[in-house]
Design a protein around this motif. Structure first.
Motif, PDB file in Angstrom:
ATOM      1  N   GLU A 160       0.812  -1.217   0.000  1.00 25.32           N
ATOM      2  CA  GLU A 160       0.000   0.000   0.000  1.00 25.32           C
ATOM      3  C   GLU A 160       0.848   1.271   0.000  1.00 25.32           C
ATOM      4  O   GLU A 160       0.338   2.358  -0.268  1.00 25.32           O
ATOM      5  CB  GLU A 160      -0.926   0.003   1.221  1.00 25.32           C
ATOM      6  CG  GLU A 160      -2.016  -1.066   1.155  1.00 25.32           C
ATOM      7  CD  GLU A 160      -2.876  -1.093   2.404  1.00 25.32           C
ATOM      8  OE1 GLU A 160      -2.550  -0.318   3.342  1.00 25.32           O
ATOM      9  OE2 GLU A 160      -3.849  -1.868   2.453  1.00 25.32           O
ATOM     10  N   MET A 161       2.170   1.145   0.279  1.00 17.52           N
ATOM     11  CA  MET A 161       3.005   2.341   0.364  1.00 17.52           C
ATOM     12  C   MET A 161       4.382   2.110  -0.267  1.00 17.52           C
ATOM     13  O   MET A 161       5.417   2.179   0.412  1.00 17.52           O
ATOM     14  CB  MET A 161       3.147   2.773   1.828  1.00 17.52           C
ATOM     15  CG  MET A 161       3.553   4.223   2.000  1.00 17.52           C
ATOM     16  SD  MET A 161       3.643   4.732   3.749  1.00 17.52           S
ATOM     17  CE  MET A 161       1.923   4.566   4.259  1.00 17.52           C
ATOM     18  N   PRO A 162       4.425   1.843  -1.573  1.00 14.68           N
ATOM     19  CA  PRO A 162       5.724   1.689  -2.234  1.00 14.68           C
ATOM     20  C   PRO A 162       6.411   3.037  -2.373  1.00 14.68           C
ATOM     21  O   PRO A 162       5.756   4.080  -2.504  1.00 14.68           O
ATOM     22  CB  PRO A 162       5.343   1.123  -3.606  1.00 14.68           C
ATOM     23  CG  PRO A 162       3.970   1.663  -3.857  1.00 14.68           C
ATOM     24  CD  PRO A 162       3.295   1.687  -2.515  1.00 14.68           C
ATOM     25  N   LEU A 163       7.731   3.037  -2.333  1.00 12.57           N
ATOM     26  CA  LEU A 163       8.505   4.269  -2.481  1.00 12.57           C
ATOM     27  C   LEU A 163       9.079   4.374  -3.883  1.00 12.57           C
ATOM     28  O   LEU A 163       9.547   3.377  -4.450  1.00 12.57           O
ATOM     29  CB  LEU A 163       9.643   4.303  -1.453  1.00 12.57           C
ATOM     30  CG  LEU A 163       9.223   4.295   0.015  1.00 12.57           C
ATOM     31  CD1 LEU A 163      10.452   4.323   0.918  1.00 12.57           C
ATOM     32  CD2 LEU A 163       8.304   5.474   0.338  1.00 12.57           C
ATOM     33  N   ASP A 164       9.059   5.571  -4.433  1.00  9.15           N
ATOM     34  CA  ASP A 164       9.642   5.796  -5.747  1.00  9.15           C
ATOM     35  C   ASP A 164      11.134   6.090  -5.599  1.00  9.15           C
ATOM     36  O   ASP A 164      11.621   6.384  -4.508  1.00  9.15           O
ATOM     37  CB  ASP A 164       8.941   6.951  -6.453  1.00  9.15           C
ATOM     38  CG  ASP A 164       9.035   6.843  -7.972  1.00  9.15           C
ATOM     39  OD1 ASP A 164       9.812   5.985  -8.454  1.00  9.15           O
ATOM     40  OD2 ASP A 164       8.362   7.613  -8.668  1.00  9.15           O
ATOM     41  N   GLN A 197       0.233  -1.709  -8.425  1.00  4.18           N
ATOM     42  CA  GLN A 197       0.010  -0.853  -9.579  1.00  4.18           C
ATOM     43  C   GLN A 197       0.466   0.569  -9.272  1.00  4.18           C
ATOM     44  O   GLN A 197       0.225   1.103  -8.205  1.00  4.18           O
ATOM     45  CB  GLN A 197      -1.470  -0.864  -9.964  1.00  4.18           C
ATOM     46  CG  GLN A 197      -1.789  -0.128 -11.246  1.00  4.18           C
ATOM     47  CD  GLN A 197      -3.260  -0.249 -11.620  1.00  4.18           C
ATOM     48  OE1 GLN A 197      -4.062  -0.842 -10.882  1.00  4.18           O
ATOM     49  NE2 GLN A 197      -3.626   0.283 -12.772  1.00  4.18           N
ATOM     50  N   GLY A 198       1.152   1.177 -10.243  1.00  9.01           N
ATOM     51  CA  GLY A 198       1.623   2.536 -10.064  1.00  9.01           C
ATOM     52  C   GLY A 198       2.964   2.649  -9.360  1.00  9.01           C
ATOM     53  O   GLY A 198       3.480   3.757  -9.177  1.00  9.01           O
ATOM     54  N   SER A 199       3.555   1.530  -8.972  1.00  9.53           N
ATOM     55  CA  SER A 199       4.833   1.550  -8.262  1.00  9.53           C
ATOM     56  C   SER A 199       6.000   1.418  -9.242  1.00  9.53           C
ATOM     57  O   SER A 199       5.810   1.226 -10.442  1.00  9.53           O
ATOM     58  CB  SER A 199       4.884   0.424  -7.227  1.00  9.53           C
ATOM     59  OG  SER A 199       4.916  -0.847  -7.866  1.00  9.53           O
ATOM     60  N   THR A 200       7.206   1.513  -8.712  1.00  5.26           N
ATOM     61  CA  THR A 200       8.418   1.404  -9.518  1.00  5.26           C
ATOM     62  C   THR A 200       9.359   0.375  -8.915  1.00  5.26           C
ATOM     63  O   THR A 200       9.551   0.327  -7.693  1.00  5.26           O
ATOM     64  CB  THR A 200       9.149   2.759  -9.602  1.00  5.26           C
ATOM     65  OG1 THR A 200       8.257   3.743 -10.126  1.00  5.26           O
ATOM     66  CG2 THR A 200      10.371   2.668 -10.502  1.00  5.26           C
ATOM     67  N   TRP A 201       9.940  -0.440  -9.785  1.00  6.24           N
ATOM     68  CA  TRP A 201      10.964  -1.418  -9.420  1.00  6.24           C
ATOM     69  C   TRP A 201      12.268  -1.029 -10.106  1.00  6.24           C
ATOM     70  O   TRP A 201      12.248  -0.375 -11.148  1.00  6.24           O
ATOM     71  CB  TRP A 201      10.561  -2.824  -9.861  1.00  6.24           C
ATOM     72  CG  TRP A 201       9.379  -3.381  -9.128  1.00  6.24           C
ATOM     73  CD1 TRP A 201       8.074  -3.016  -9.276  1.00  6.24           C
ATOM     74  CD2 TRP A 201       9.406  -4.408  -8.142  1.00  6.24           C
ATOM     75  NE1 TRP A 201       7.270  -3.751  -8.426  1.00  6.24           N
ATOM     76  CE2 TRP A 201       8.068  -4.615  -7.722  1.00  6.24           C
ATOM     77  CE3 TRP A 201      10.414  -5.181  -7.573  1.00  6.24           C
ATOM     78  CZ2 TRP A 201       7.731  -5.560  -6.762  1.00  6.24           C
ATOM     79  CZ3 TRP A 201      10.073  -6.117  -6.617  1.00  6.24           C
ATOM     80  CH2 TRP A 201       8.746  -6.303  -6.214  1.00  6.24           C
ATOM     81  N   ALA A 202      13.391  -1.421  -9.529  1.00  2.00           N
ATOM     82  CA  ALA A 202      14.697  -1.174 -10.130  1.00  2.00           C
ATOM     83  C   ALA A 202      15.357  -2.497 -10.484  1.00  2.00           C
ATOM     84  O   ALA A 202      15.309  -3.453  -9.701  1.00  2.00           O
ATOM     85  CB  ALA A 202      15.589  -0.383  -9.170  1.00  2.00           C
TER      86      ALA A 202
END
Length: 430
Positions: free
Chosen positions: A256-260, A293-298
Protein backbone atom coordinates in the motif's frame (compact mmCIF):
# COMPACT_ATOMS: atom_id res chain seq x y z
CA UNK A 1 -0.89 -29.22 -8.64
CA UNK A 2 2.38 -28.11 -10.24
CA UNK A 3 2.85 -27.50 -13.93
CA UNK A 4 5.46 -29.74 -15.58
CA UNK A 5 7.31 -32.88 -14.64
CA UNK A 6 7.73 -33.68 -10.98
CA UNK A 7 11.14 -35.07 -10.14
CA UNK A 8 11.28 -37.19 -7.02
CA UNK A 9 14.74 -37.42 -5.51
CA UNK A 10 15.70 -39.72 -2.70
CA UNK A 11 18.71 -37.62 -1.79
CA UNK A 12 19.27 -34.05 -0.75
CA UNK A 13 18.21 -31.57 -3.39
CA UNK A 14 20.55 -28.72 -4.35
CA UNK A 15 18.90 -25.50 -5.55
CA UNK A 16 20.80 -22.34 -6.29
CA UNK A 17 20.19 -19.42 -3.99
CA UNK A 18 20.90 -15.75 -4.52
CA UNK A 19 21.44 -14.47 -0.96
CA UNK A 20 20.94 -10.72 -0.95
CA UNK A 21 20.14 -8.38 1.92
CA UNK A 22 19.31 -4.83 2.89
CA UNK A 23 22.30 -3.07 4.46
CA UNK A 24 21.28 0.60 4.80
CA UNK A 25 19.25 1.19 6.90
CA UNK A 26 20.20 -1.58 9.30
CA UNK A 27 17.63 -4.39 8.94
CA UNK A 28 15.99 -6.25 11.78
CA UNK A 29 17.31 -9.35 10.00
CA UNK A 30 20.88 -8.49 11.05
CA UNK A 31 20.04 -8.65 14.75
CA UNK A 32 22.51 -11.54 15.13
CA UNK A 33 25.36 -9.34 13.87
CA UNK A 34 26.13 -8.66 17.52
CA UNK A 35 26.98 -12.33 18.13
CA UNK A 36 30.80 -12.50 18.48
CA UNK A 37 31.21 -15.17 15.77
CA UNK A 38 29.21 -13.00 13.34
CA UNK A 39 31.22 -9.84 13.71
CA UNK A 40 33.43 -8.77 10.81
CA UNK A 41 31.54 -11.00 8.39
CA UNK A 42 31.99 -14.31 10.17
CA UNK A 43 29.31 -16.92 10.74
CA UNK A 44 28.19 -19.67 13.11
CA UNK A 45 27.95 -23.43 12.52
CA UNK A 46 25.22 -24.14 9.98
CA UNK A 47 25.18 -20.57 8.71
CA UNK A 48 26.72 -18.66 5.83
CA UNK A 49 28.59 -15.36 5.71
CA UNK A 50 26.66 -12.68 3.88
CA UNK A 51 29.78 -10.68 3.05
CA UNK A 52 32.90 -12.89 3.09
CA UNK A 53 33.25 -15.51 0.37
CA UNK A 54 35.23 -17.94 2.53
CA UNK A 55 32.68 -17.76 5.38
CA UNK A 56 35.36 -16.34 7.64
CA UNK A 57 35.97 -12.83 8.86
CA UNK A 58 37.11 -10.33 6.24
CA UNK A 59 37.45 -6.53 5.94
CA UNK A 60 33.80 -5.54 5.46
CA UNK A 61 34.29 -1.80 5.03
CA UNK A 62 32.82 1.04 7.07
CA UNK A 63 29.58 1.21 5.05
CA UNK A 64 28.81 -2.48 5.38
CA UNK A 65 29.92 -3.32 8.90
CA UNK A 66 26.78 -2.30 10.79
CA UNK A 67 23.95 -3.60 8.62
CA UNK A 68 25.81 -6.35 6.79
CA UNK A 69 26.98 -8.50 9.69
CA UNK A 70 25.00 -11.51 10.85
CA UNK A 71 22.67 -13.54 8.64
CA UNK A 72 20.44 -10.90 6.94
CA UNK A 73 20.93 -12.58 3.56
CA UNK A 74 19.39 -15.82 4.85
CA UNK A 75 15.79 -14.57 5.09
CA UNK A 76 13.76 -15.33 1.99
CA UNK A 77 10.87 -17.21 0.35
CA UNK A 78 11.32 -20.11 -2.09
CA UNK A 79 9.24 -21.99 -4.63
CA UNK A 80 7.45 -18.73 -5.49
CA UNK A 81 6.15 -18.38 -9.07
CA UNK A 82 4.54 -15.39 -10.76
CA UNK A 83 0.76 -15.24 -10.49
CA UNK A 84 0.46 -17.97 -7.86
CA UNK A 85 -1.36 -17.56 -4.55
CA UNK A 86 1.25 -19.33 -2.42
CA UNK A 87 4.87 -20.41 -2.54
CA UNK A 88 5.57 -24.13 -2.72
CA UNK A 89 7.34 -24.00 0.67
CA UNK A 90 4.22 -22.53 2.30
CA UNK A 91 1.91 -24.95 4.16
CA UNK A 92 -1.01 -22.94 2.69
CA UNK A 93 -0.17 -24.09 -0.83
CA UNK A 94 -2.98 -26.43 -2.02
CA UNK A 95 -0.52 -29.26 -2.63
CA UNK A 96 0.62 -29.12 0.99
CA UNK A 97 -2.78 -29.51 2.63
CA UNK A 98 -1.98 -27.11 5.45
CA UNK A 99 1.16 -29.02 6.42
CA UNK A 100 4.85 -28.23 6.14
CA UNK A 101 6.01 -29.82 2.85
CA UNK A 102 8.27 -32.86 3.14
CA UNK A 103 8.66 -33.73 -0.55
CA UNK A 104 11.68 -32.36 -2.45
CA UNK A 105 11.00 -29.06 -4.19
CA UNK A 106 12.78 -29.06 -7.54
CA UNK A 107 12.89 -27.48 -10.95
CA UNK A 108 12.50 -29.35 -14.23
CA UNK A 109 15.20 -30.98 -16.41
CA UNK A 110 17.84 -30.33 -17.50
CA UNK A 111 18.35 -28.32 -14.29
CA UNK A 112 16.05 -29.97 -11.78
CA UNK A 113 18.40 -28.84 -9.01
CA UNK A 114 17.38 -25.21 -9.61
CA UNK A 115 14.09 -24.04 -8.08
CA UNK A 116 11.80 -22.58 -10.74
CA UNK A 117 13.76 -23.88 -13.72
CA UNK A 118 11.12 -24.33 -16.46
CA UNK A 119 8.51 -24.82 -13.75
CA UNK A 120 5.60 -22.89 -12.30
CA UNK A 121 4.53 -23.92 -8.81
CA UNK A 122 0.83 -23.60 -9.58
CA UNK A 123 -1.50 -24.52 -12.44
CA UNK A 124 -3.72 -21.45 -12.14
CA UNK A 125 -1.22 -18.63 -12.53
CA UNK A 126 -2.93 -15.26 -12.82
CA UNK A 127 -0.22 -13.91 -15.13
CA UNK A 128 2.51 -14.89 -17.53
CA UNK A 129 5.90 -13.28 -18.01
CA UNK A 130 5.33 -9.60 -18.87
CA UNK A 131 8.80 -8.07 -18.46
CA UNK A 132 10.29 -6.82 -21.76
CA UNK A 133 13.56 -8.50 -22.67
CA UNK A 134 15.62 -5.32 -22.29
CA UNK A 135 14.97 -5.56 -18.55
CA UNK A 136 15.90 -9.24 -18.23
CA UNK A 137 19.02 -10.03 -16.24
CA UNK A 138 19.68 -13.60 -17.42
CA UNK A 139 19.37 -15.80 -20.50
CA UNK A 140 18.80 -12.76 -22.69
CA UNK A 141 19.36 -14.69 -25.94
CA UNK A 142 16.25 -16.85 -25.37
CA UNK A 143 13.10 -16.36 -27.41
CA UNK A 144 10.38 -15.21 -25.03
CA UNK A 145 8.11 -18.12 -24.09
CA UNK A 146 10.26 -20.74 -25.84
CA UNK A 147 11.35 -23.94 -24.13
CA UNK A 148 14.79 -22.52 -23.36
CA UNK A 149 13.23 -19.38 -21.83
CA UNK A 150 13.90 -21.31 -18.66
CA UNK A 151 13.23 -18.54 -16.11
CA UNK A 152 9.88 -17.33 -17.43
CA UNK A 153 7.94 -18.35 -14.31
CA UNK A 154 10.29 -16.71 -11.82
CA UNK A 155 9.46 -13.57 -9.79
CA UNK A 156 11.31 -10.86 -11.75
CA UNK A 157 9.52 -11.74 -14.98
CA UNK A 158 6.30 -10.17 -13.58
CA UNK A 159 7.50 -7.86 -10.77
CA UNK A 160 5.57 -8.11 -7.53
CA UNK A 161 3.12 -10.80 -8.66
CA UNK A 162 4.79 -13.77 -6.96
CA UNK A 163 3.66 -14.58 -3.39
CA UNK A 164 5.92 -14.66 -0.34
CA UNK A 165 5.93 -16.81 2.79
CA UNK A 166 6.62 -13.81 5.03
CA UNK A 167 7.12 -10.10 4.19
CA UNK A 168 10.33 -9.97 6.24
CA UNK A 169 11.58 -13.33 4.96
CA UNK A 170 11.81 -16.82 6.41
CA UNK A 171 15.02 -17.92 8.12
CA UNK A 172 16.81 -20.31 5.77
CA UNK A 173 14.10 -19.94 3.14
CA UNK A 174 12.25 -23.04 4.32
CA UNK A 175 11.17 -25.13 7.28
CA UNK A 176 13.74 -27.57 8.65
CA UNK A 177 12.00 -30.69 7.34
CA UNK A 178 11.44 -29.41 3.78
CA UNK A 179 14.01 -30.93 1.38
CA UNK A 180 15.55 -28.02 -0.50
CA UNK A 181 19.24 -27.30 -0.84
CA UNK A 182 21.46 -24.69 -2.44
CA UNK A 183 22.59 -22.96 0.75
CA UNK A 184 19.09 -23.11 2.24
CA UNK A 185 20.78 -22.76 5.59
CA UNK A 186 20.52 -20.76 8.78
CA UNK A 187 22.73 -21.09 11.84
CA UNK A 188 20.81 -21.22 15.11
CA UNK A 189 21.78 -18.22 17.23
CA UNK A 190 20.99 -16.91 20.69
CA UNK A 191 20.87 -13.10 20.78
CA UNK A 192 20.49 -12.01 24.40
CA UNK A 193 18.01 -14.79 25.04
CA UNK A 194 16.25 -14.56 21.67
CA UNK A 195 16.79 -17.84 19.81
CA UNK A 196 16.50 -17.67 16.02
CA UNK A 197 16.51 -20.81 13.93
CA UNK A 198 15.69 -22.24 10.51
CA UNK A 199 12.08 -21.76 9.49
CA UNK A 200 11.33 -18.73 11.69
CA UNK A 201 9.11 -16.09 10.10
CA UNK A 202 10.69 -12.65 10.17
CA UNK A 203 7.58 -10.60 10.88
CA UNK A 204 6.78 -12.85 13.83
CA UNK A 205 10.16 -13.19 15.56
CA UNK A 206 12.50 -10.32 14.66
CA UNK A 207 12.64 -7.54 17.27
CA UNK A 208 12.81 -3.84 16.38
CA UNK A 209 16.24 -2.50 15.51
CA UNK A 210 18.14 -0.91 18.40
CA UNK A 211 17.21 2.81 18.53
CA UNK A 212 20.84 3.84 17.98
CA UNK A 213 20.70 2.27 14.52
CA UNK A 214 17.30 3.62 13.48
CA UNK A 215 17.55 6.58 11.04
CA UNK A 216 15.28 9.60 11.07
CA UNK A 217 14.01 10.73 7.69
CA UNK A 218 12.21 13.95 6.86
CA UNK A 219 8.86 14.15 5.11
CA UNK A 220 9.61 14.93 1.47
CA UNK A 221 13.29 13.96 1.78
CA UNK A 222 15.29 11.55 -0.38
CA UNK A 223 17.36 9.35 1.98
CA UNK A 224 19.99 7.01 0.57
CA UNK A 225 19.52 3.26 1.01
CA UNK A 226 21.61 0.28 -0.07
CA UNK A 227 21.53 -3.49 -0.44
CA UNK A 228 24.28 -6.04 -0.98
CA UNK A 229 24.65 -9.52 -2.38
CA UNK A 230 26.56 -12.69 -1.62
CA UNK A 231 25.38 -14.72 -4.62
CA UNK A 232 23.95 -13.03 -7.70
CA UNK A 233 20.97 -14.48 -9.56
CA UNK A 234 19.65 -11.35 -11.21
CA UNK A 235 16.21 -9.79 -10.80
CA UNK A 236 15.02 -6.48 -9.39
CA UNK A 237 13.92 -4.81 -6.19
CA UNK A 238 11.63 -2.33 -4.50
CA UNK A 239 11.33 -0.44 -1.18
CA UNK A 240 8.00 -0.06 0.71
CA UNK A 241 6.78 1.35 4.04
CA UNK A 242 4.22 0.26 6.63
CA UNK A 243 3.23 2.28 9.74
CA UNK A 244 4.22 0.63 13.00
CA UNK A 245 0.58 0.77 14.13
CA UNK A 246 -0.18 -2.03 11.66
CA UNK A 247 2.60 -4.29 12.89
CA UNK A 248 2.94 -7.17 12.16
CA UNK A 249 2.51 -5.85 8.62
CA UNK A 250 1.49 -8.21 5.84
CA UNK A 251 2.81 -8.18 2.30
CA UNK A 252 -0.43 -6.47 1.29
CA UNK A 253 0.17 -3.78 3.91
CA UNK A 254 3.61 -3.04 2.50
CA UNK A 255 2.22 -2.92 -1.04
CA UNK A 256 0.00 0.00 0.00
CA UNK A 257 3.01 2.34 0.36
CA UNK A 258 5.72 1.69 -2.23
CA UNK A 259 8.51 4.27 -2.48
CA UNK A 260 9.64 5.80 -5.75
CA UNK A 261 13.30 6.23 -6.74
CA UNK A 262 15.32 9.32 -7.53
CA UNK A 263 16.28 7.85 -10.87
CA UNK A 264 19.45 9.84 -11.44
CA UNK A 265 20.81 8.92 -7.96
CA UNK A 266 21.37 5.21 -8.78
CA UNK A 267 24.90 4.26 -7.73
CA UNK A 268 27.38 1.67 -6.65
CA UNK A 269 28.37 2.19 -3.04
CA UNK A 270 31.77 0.67 -2.41
CA UNK A 271 32.14 -0.99 0.96
CA UNK A 272 34.04 2.04 2.26
CA UNK A 273 30.98 4.22 1.60
CA UNK A 274 32.14 6.11 -1.49
CA UNK A 275 29.76 6.29 -4.44
CA UNK A 276 30.19 5.54 -8.14
CA UNK A 277 27.11 6.82 -10.05
CA UNK A 278 25.66 4.47 -12.67
CA UNK A 279 22.69 4.55 -14.99
CA UNK A 280 19.75 2.53 -13.70
CA UNK A 281 16.92 0.65 -15.38
CA UNK A 282 13.54 1.16 -13.73
CA UNK A 283 10.32 -0.76 -14.31
CA UNK A 284 6.92 0.86 -13.83
CA UNK A 285 3.50 0.63 -15.47
CA UNK A 286 4.83 2.34 -18.59
CA UNK A 287 7.12 -0.66 -19.10
CA UNK A 288 4.80 -3.52 -18.09
CA UNK A 289 2.15 -4.29 -15.45
CA UNK A 290 3.69 -4.28 -11.96
CA UNK A 291 2.44 -4.95 -8.44
CA UNK A 292 1.52 -2.79 -6.71
CA UNK A 293 0.01 -0.85 -9.58
CA UNK A 294 1.62 2.54 -10.06
CA UNK A 295 4.83 1.55 -8.26
CA UNK A 296 8.42 1.40 -9.52
CA UNK A 297 10.96 -1.42 -9.42
CA UNK A 298 14.70 -1.17 -10.13
CA UNK A 299 16.67 -3.77 -12.07
CA UNK A 300 19.69 -5.33 -10.38
CA UNK A 301 22.51 -3.51 -12.25
CA UNK A 302 25.22 -6.08 -11.46
CA UNK A 303 25.44 -8.76 -14.21
CA UNK A 304 25.71 -12.40 -13.28
CA UNK A 305 28.83 -14.21 -14.55
CA UNK A 306 27.18 -17.47 -15.53
CA UNK A 307 29.54 -20.41 -16.07
CA UNK A 308 26.71 -22.95 -16.25
CA UNK A 309 24.53 -22.45 -19.33
CA UNK A 310 22.74 -25.82 -19.35
CA UNK A 311 19.19 -25.44 -20.65
CA UNK A 312 19.61 -21.83 -21.77
CA UNK A 313 19.85 -20.06 -25.13
CA UNK A 314 23.58 -19.57 -25.27
CA UNK A 315 26.36 -19.39 -27.85
CA UNK A 316 29.97 -19.03 -26.79
CA UNK A 317 32.77 -20.55 -24.79
CA UNK A 318 32.50 -20.52 -21.05
CA UNK A 319 35.39 -21.74 -18.93
CA UNK A 320 35.20 -21.86 -15.14
CA UNK A 321 37.98 -20.53 -12.95
CA UNK A 322 38.64 -24.03 -11.67
CA UNK A 323 38.25 -27.23 -13.69
CA UNK A 324 39.34 -30.90 -13.68
CA UNK A 325 43.01 -31.53 -14.33
CA UNK A 326 43.93 -30.91 -17.95
CA UNK A 327 40.86 -28.79 -18.72
CA UNK A 328 41.10 -25.06 -19.56
CA UNK A 329 40.18 -22.51 -16.93
CA UNK A 330 39.94 -18.74 -16.64
CA UNK A 331 42.35 -18.54 -13.74
CA UNK A 332 44.77 -16.29 -15.65
CA UNK A 333 43.27 -12.82 -15.87
CA UNK A 334 43.63 -11.30 -19.34
CA UNK A 335 44.90 -14.46 -21.00
CA UNK A 336 43.98 -14.45 -24.73
CA UNK A 337 42.24 -17.83 -24.52
CA UNK A 338 39.98 -16.82 -21.64
CA UNK A 339 36.48 -16.02 -22.99
CA UNK A 340 34.50 -16.64 -19.82
CA UNK A 341 34.18 -13.09 -18.53
CA UNK A 342 32.90 -11.75 -21.87
CA UNK A 343 30.81 -14.76 -22.88
CA UNK A 344 29.24 -15.47 -19.51
CA UNK A 345 28.53 -11.95 -18.28
CA UNK A 346 24.76 -11.78 -18.75
CA UNK A 347 24.60 -8.09 -19.76
CA UNK A 348 27.13 -5.23 -19.91
CA UNK A 349 28.72 -4.21 -16.63
CA UNK A 350 27.84 -0.70 -15.39
CA UNK A 351 31.56 -0.02 -14.82
CA UNK A 352 33.82 0.64 -17.84
CA UNK A 353 36.84 -0.54 -15.84
CA UNK A 354 35.22 -3.96 -15.23
CA UNK A 355 37.51 -5.75 -17.68
CA UNK A 356 38.51 -8.89 -15.81
CA UNK A 357 38.13 -11.13 -12.82
CA UNK A 358 38.76 -9.48 -9.48
CA UNK A 359 40.20 -12.61 -7.83
CA UNK A 360 41.26 -10.81 -4.66
CA UNK A 361 43.84 -8.68 -6.50
CA UNK A 362 43.66 -5.32 -4.73
CA UNK A 363 46.23 -3.77 -7.08
CA UNK A 364 43.61 -3.61 -9.84
CA UNK A 365 40.95 -1.86 -7.81
CA UNK A 366 39.38 1.31 -9.20
CA UNK A 367 40.76 4.60 -7.94
CA UNK A 368 40.47 4.82 -4.21
CA UNK A 369 40.80 2.45 -1.27
CA UNK A 370 38.23 -0.31 -1.67
CA UNK A 371 38.77 -3.22 0.64
CA UNK A 372 39.81 -6.57 -0.90
CA UNK A 373 37.81 -9.77 -0.65
CA UNK A 374 38.81 -13.35 -1.37
CA UNK A 375 35.80 -13.84 -3.66
CA UNK A 376 36.99 -15.57 -6.85
CA UNK A 377 33.75 -15.31 -8.82
CA UNK A 378 33.36 -11.60 -9.28
CA UNK A 379 34.54 -8.82 -11.54
CA UNK A 380 34.92 -5.21 -10.48
CA UNK A 381 31.15 -4.70 -10.88
CA UNK A 382 29.89 -8.15 -11.86
CA UNK A 383 29.39 -11.72 -10.69
CA UNK A 384 28.85 -12.83 -7.10
CA UNK A 385 29.76 -9.31 -6.11
CA UNK A 386 30.85 -8.45 -2.56
CA UNK A 387 33.06 -5.41 -3.24
CA UNK A 388 30.18 -3.01 -2.77
CA UNK A 389 26.43 -2.47 -2.64
CA UNK A 390 23.68 -1.18 -4.91
CA UNK A 391 22.51 2.19 -3.63
CA UNK A 392 19.54 4.46 -4.37
CA UNK A 393 17.79 7.51 -3.05
CA UNK A 394 14.11 6.87 -2.29
CA UNK A 395 11.42 9.53 -2.14
CA UNK A 396 9.55 9.97 1.14
CA UNK A 397 6.13 11.36 0.14
CA UNK A 398 5.27 14.90 1.27
CA UNK A 399 1.83 13.57 2.21
CA UNK A 400 3.08 10.90 4.61
CA UNK A 401 2.09 11.13 8.27
CA UNK A 402 5.12 11.55 10.59
CA UNK A 403 5.74 8.61 12.89
CA UNK A 404 7.44 5.23 13.18
CA UNK A 405 7.53 2.97 10.13
CA UNK A 406 8.88 -0.38 9.03
CA UNK A 407 10.74 -0.32 5.72
CA UNK A 408 10.46 -3.43 3.56
CA UNK A 409 13.07 -4.26 0.92
CA UNK A 410 11.90 -6.90 -1.57
CA UNK A 411 14.17 -8.53 -4.19
CA UNK A 412 12.45 -10.60 -6.91
CA UNK A 413 14.95 -13.05 -8.41
CA UNK A 414 15.01 -14.12 -12.05
CA UNK A 415 17.30 -17.16 -12.08
CA UNK A 416 15.45 -18.82 -9.22
CA UNK A 417 11.91 -18.95 -7.80
CA UNK A 418 13.07 -16.94 -4.79
CA UNK A 419 12.25 -13.61 -3.17
CA UNK A 420 14.60 -11.97 -0.69
CA UNK A 421 13.08 -9.69 1.93
CA UNK A 422 14.36 -7.70 4.89
CA UNK A 423 12.63 -5.26 7.22
CA UNK A 424 14.09 -2.19 8.93
CA UNK A 425 12.84 0.45 11.35
CA UNK A 426 12.78 4.14 10.39
CA UNK A 427 11.44 7.31 12.01
CA UNK A 428 9.82 9.92 9.80
CA UNK A 429 9.39 13.47 11.07
CA UNK A 430 7.95 16.66 9.64
Amino acid sequence: MIRGVVIVLAAWVGCLSAHNSLVIPTPRNSVDGSVPAMQHGGTVPGGLSCTCSDDQSCPMGAAREVGGAGQPCLWWSQGCSIGCDYCMTDPRHPDNGGKIPTKPITGNPPHADKAGFRKSYCNNSKTKSVLPKEYWTLNIHAEEGAEDDSYQYNPWRAPGTAPVVDPCGQAGGKYKITPMGGASVFGTVNVSGLVLEMGDLGSKVLPPTHPSKVPTWKVGSTPRVAWGMRFNHGGGYQYRLCPIEKWPCSEKDFQEMPLDFVRDAHAIMWNNGSLYPIKGKFVDDSVCPVVPQGSTWARNPIPRIHTDNVGMAYVGKCYPQTAPAGQPTCRQEGAPWCWAKDDCQQFPSPCPFDDGWYMGNATHMPEGNFLPDSNKHEGWCSGDWTLGMVSDEVIIPKSIKPGQYVLSWRMDCEETAQIWQNCADVNIEA
